[in-house]
Scaffold this motif. Structure first.
Motif, PDB file in Angstrom:
ATOM      1  N   HIS A   6       0.851  -1.207   0.000  1.00 30.98           N
ATOM      2  CA  HIS A   6       0.000   0.000   0.000  1.00 30.98           C
ATOM      3  C   HIS A   6       0.879   1.247   0.000  1.00 30.98           C
ATOM      4  O   HIS A   6       0.637   2.202  -0.727  1.00 30.98           O
ATOM      5  N   GLU A  24      -4.992  -3.805  -2.776  1.00 29.18           N
ATOM      6  CA  GLU A  24      -4.772  -4.947  -1.885  1.00 29.18           C
ATOM      7  C   GLU A  24      -3.853  -5.988  -2.527  1.00 29.18           C
ATOM      8  O   GLU A  24      -3.119  -6.690  -1.839  1.00 29.18           O
ATOM      9  N   TYR A  65     -10.723  -8.012  -1.308  1.00 25.78           N
ATOM     10  CA  TYR A  65      -9.662  -8.979  -1.014  1.00 25.78           C
ATOM     11  C   TYR A  65      -9.801 -10.241  -1.860  1.00 25.78           C
ATOM     12  O   TYR A  65      -8.802 -10.834  -2.273  1.00 25.78           O
TER      13      TYR A  65
HETATM   14 ZN    ZN Z   1      -4.531  -3.971   2.688  1.00 23.27          ZN
END
Ligand code: ZN
Ligand code: X8Z
Length: 608
Positions: free
Chosen positions: A377, A403, A515
């Motif tokens: 990130h 992600e 995710y």
């Molecule tokens: Zn993350």
């Protein structure tokens, strides 16, 4: 002759006519683009200023939680209200709407920014500012209640790291059950807040015409709720045959491990290493590759620094000095008079170089992987903080990209050649490749039914179908049974709210499919990197030190949200988002697991 002359004159007339009008159009477009640009420049500047204040107060509210002390909460609410007032202001909505009506005359990057303004406005419309204010207050409180919670086992305060340690390694079932139940206690006190937040979040986005908060969050991908659900179900279906083998395998192996004679149809939740059953990786220990034991000789700082070394080795810059000064990387001291957010996160404080991590890192394989994820990130933030990308578009190509890229590095950092290279495991050690693949599948494949199923369907149901509050826990466990094949240790009535023990349900609402998509995406990108850049087997790569790999990942990160996520994927990997690479990666496991599961009872249905 005359005719010809006439014709020529006519065409000359037409031509000169067209030329004049094109010029006029061009001048008009230029003037329009200029005024849009002035609006965007002002917006971007103010947006950054307000974000800095909001992020700073949010940072304090997450790193220093003291029961009964409302100073941080009050400051955060005030900052959020100011931010909401601006991003949701009627004038900004009106202006952006007006300009978007002429989007054909604007540059693509202007249109993207205007859309982003509208998206942000929908979370905070001025027209219903009382609802927005109430939601802000409720969100601040829910976060403080969740992370200020004092987990206890036998009356003694414990951290979530302590609980995770028990669930990962303990074989005494009574001890496990206590730890599992302790981990779920926090949910009870969060239920009222969650029900209230569901209503407030829905009401807020309905102000600008979204049906519900789930639809709102999904729209960030340019998709409808139905399209997203179909995509999630497709990925879940594709991975199901493998998951079904893993589920069968795990039921029998755990039963053996815990000395249970009768193998249950559903996996008892307290048998599993993760509080939500989202990762069963620690079931398997691969001889010769024991990362946890190697990490025992390191400290927590080494874990984070190693992450940086990896990124730097492939060509990313060193982290800014301020990262090390301002981040909050390790657990609060045992005797601390405050609590902190115990879930890992990465922060982009000023849409520029002020980047920070909030973690509770300790030297184990979980945090080793998570550190790489969080630094992903951070490097994404740093990559798109360049003059080509306006503040409003300093985000991932989509949320799943954000992600995926760090998780990719986390996965790469756990592969055998990489760890050998770092001397984390002995060089040329013999190990069973099938066991390694099995361990990986127990992490990555097992995550899919949790993320596409239990989490996403629960959030869909609470936001999009208004699931009644007296059915939250019933629905949660129905979904856990259906998708993950998991059951709670005892009947869990509606006094519990086990879903609310998952941080995202409270403070990252209706986005967990990010995710799921990120895992699919990471295997796709990994497949491309392994085969086309490294020319290595995707199961055994070593990214360390490879500048070509860094260049490839950097190019994916650099445009941020100024890129179209579908196009970017096509450009970089040559294909559309697909689980094929993930399926190919784990394909060799199928036969092995079928052999292991011979004669065993399968309790999950076959899907097709
Ligand atoms: Zn993350
Ligand atoms: O929440 C996270 C990150 C947040 S930046 C640590 N993850 C999901 C989870 O913990 O449930 C990473 C993968 C899954």
């Amino acid at each position: 002759m005359k005719k010809v002359f006439l014709l020529l004159t006519a065409s000359a007339l037409i031509y000169s006519c067209g030329s004049d009008s094109t010029k006029t159009d061009e001048t008009a477009n230029k003037a329009l683009q200029d005024s849009v640009q002035t609006f965007l420049n002002d917006y971007n500047k103010k947006y950054q200023e307000l974000s800095v204040i909001t992020n700073e107060t949010d940072w304090s509210a997450n790193t220093h939680i003291v029961e009964g002390d409302t100073t941080n909460a009050a400051a955060l609410n005030k900052a959020q209200e100011e931010y909401a007032k601006f991003t949701g202001s009627a004038i900004n909505i009106e202006t952006a709407t007006k300009y978007l009506a002429q989007k054909d005359k604007l540059t693509p990057i202007q249109v993207k920014q205007l859309k982003s303004i509208m998206y942000k406005a929908a979370n905070n419309p001025e027209t219903i500012q009382d609802v927005v204010k109430e939601r802000i207050k409720a969100e601040t409180k829910q976060n403080a209640d969740m992370f200020g919670y004092d987990f206890k086992i036998d009356g003694k305060s414990v951290s979530t790291n302590d609980i995770d340690e028990v669930l990962s390694h303990e074989t005494n079932m009574a001890t496990r059950l206590k730890a599992w139940e302790a981990s779920k206690d926090v949910g009870k006190g969060l239920k009222t807040g969650l029900v209230n937040l569901r209503d407030l979040r829905n009401k807020t986005v309905q102000g600008l015409g979204y049906k519900d908060y789930f639809e709102y969050q999904v729209s960030d991908y340019g998709m409808t709720t139905q399209e997203m659900i179909e995509m999630l179900q497709k990925f879940n279906r594709e991975l199901h045959p493998l998951f079904r083998e893993l589920h069968t395998y795990a039921r029998y192996e755990y039963a053996k491990k815990y000395g249970v004679k009768e193998v249950p149809d559903l996996l008892p939740a307290q048998w599993l290493p993760n509080r939500w059953g989202q990762d069963w990786g620690s079931l398997v220990n691969v001889k010769g590759i024991n990362l946890d034991s190697a990490l025992k000789t390191k400290d927590a700082e080494w874990i984070v620094k190693q992450g940086e070394r990896f990124y730097v080795s492939i060509g990313f810059p060193e982290l800014p000095k301020s990262f090390w000064e301002k981040s909050d990387l390790y657990p609060a001291p045992k005797d601390a008079t405050y609590k902190k957010n115990n879930h890992a996160s990465a922060w982009h404080m000023n849409y520029d170089q002020d980047v920070r991590c909030l973690m509770s890192a300790v030297p184990n394989s979980e945090w080793y992987e998570t550190s790489h994820h969080e630094l992903g990130h951070i490097y994404y933030y740093l990559s798109y903080s360049n003059p080509e990308v306006p503040n409003l578009l300093r985000e991932g190509a989509n949320r799943a990209y954000h992600e995926a890229l760090g998780s990719l590095m986390g996965m790469a950092a756990m592969q055998k050649p990489f760890m050998e290279n770092l001397n984390l495991i002995p060089k040329n050690s013999k190990s069973d490749e099938m066991q390694t693949l099995l361990k990986e599948a127990l992490n990555y494949v097992v995550f899919i039914p949790f993320s596409t199923g239990t989490m996403s369907m629960f959030e869909h149901d609470i936001y999009a179908t208004n699931l009644p509050a007296d059915q939250f826990n019933k629905r949660w466990w129905e979904l856990a049974a259906k998708y993950q094949g998991i059951a709670p240790p005892t009947n869990r009535g509606e006094e519990f709210c086990d879903a609310a023990t998952k941080t995202h349900i409270n403070n990252d609402a209706a986005q967990y499919y990010d995710y799921a998509l990120s895992y699919v995406l990471l295997f796709q990108v990994h497949d491309h990197i392994s085969k086309n850049i490294l020319k290595q087997d995707p199961h055994a790569t070593n990214y360390f030190g490879n500048k070509e790999v860094g260049k490839f990942i950097g190019e994916m990160m650099k445009p941020g949200a100024s890129a179209d996520w579908r196009q970017l994927l096509k450009d970089k990997t040559g294909s559309e988002l697909s689980a094929k690479a993930m399926l190919d990666y784990f394909a060799p496991l199928m036969d092995y697991l079928k052999e292991q599961n011979k004669g065993r009872k399968y309790t999950l249905p076959e899907l097709n």
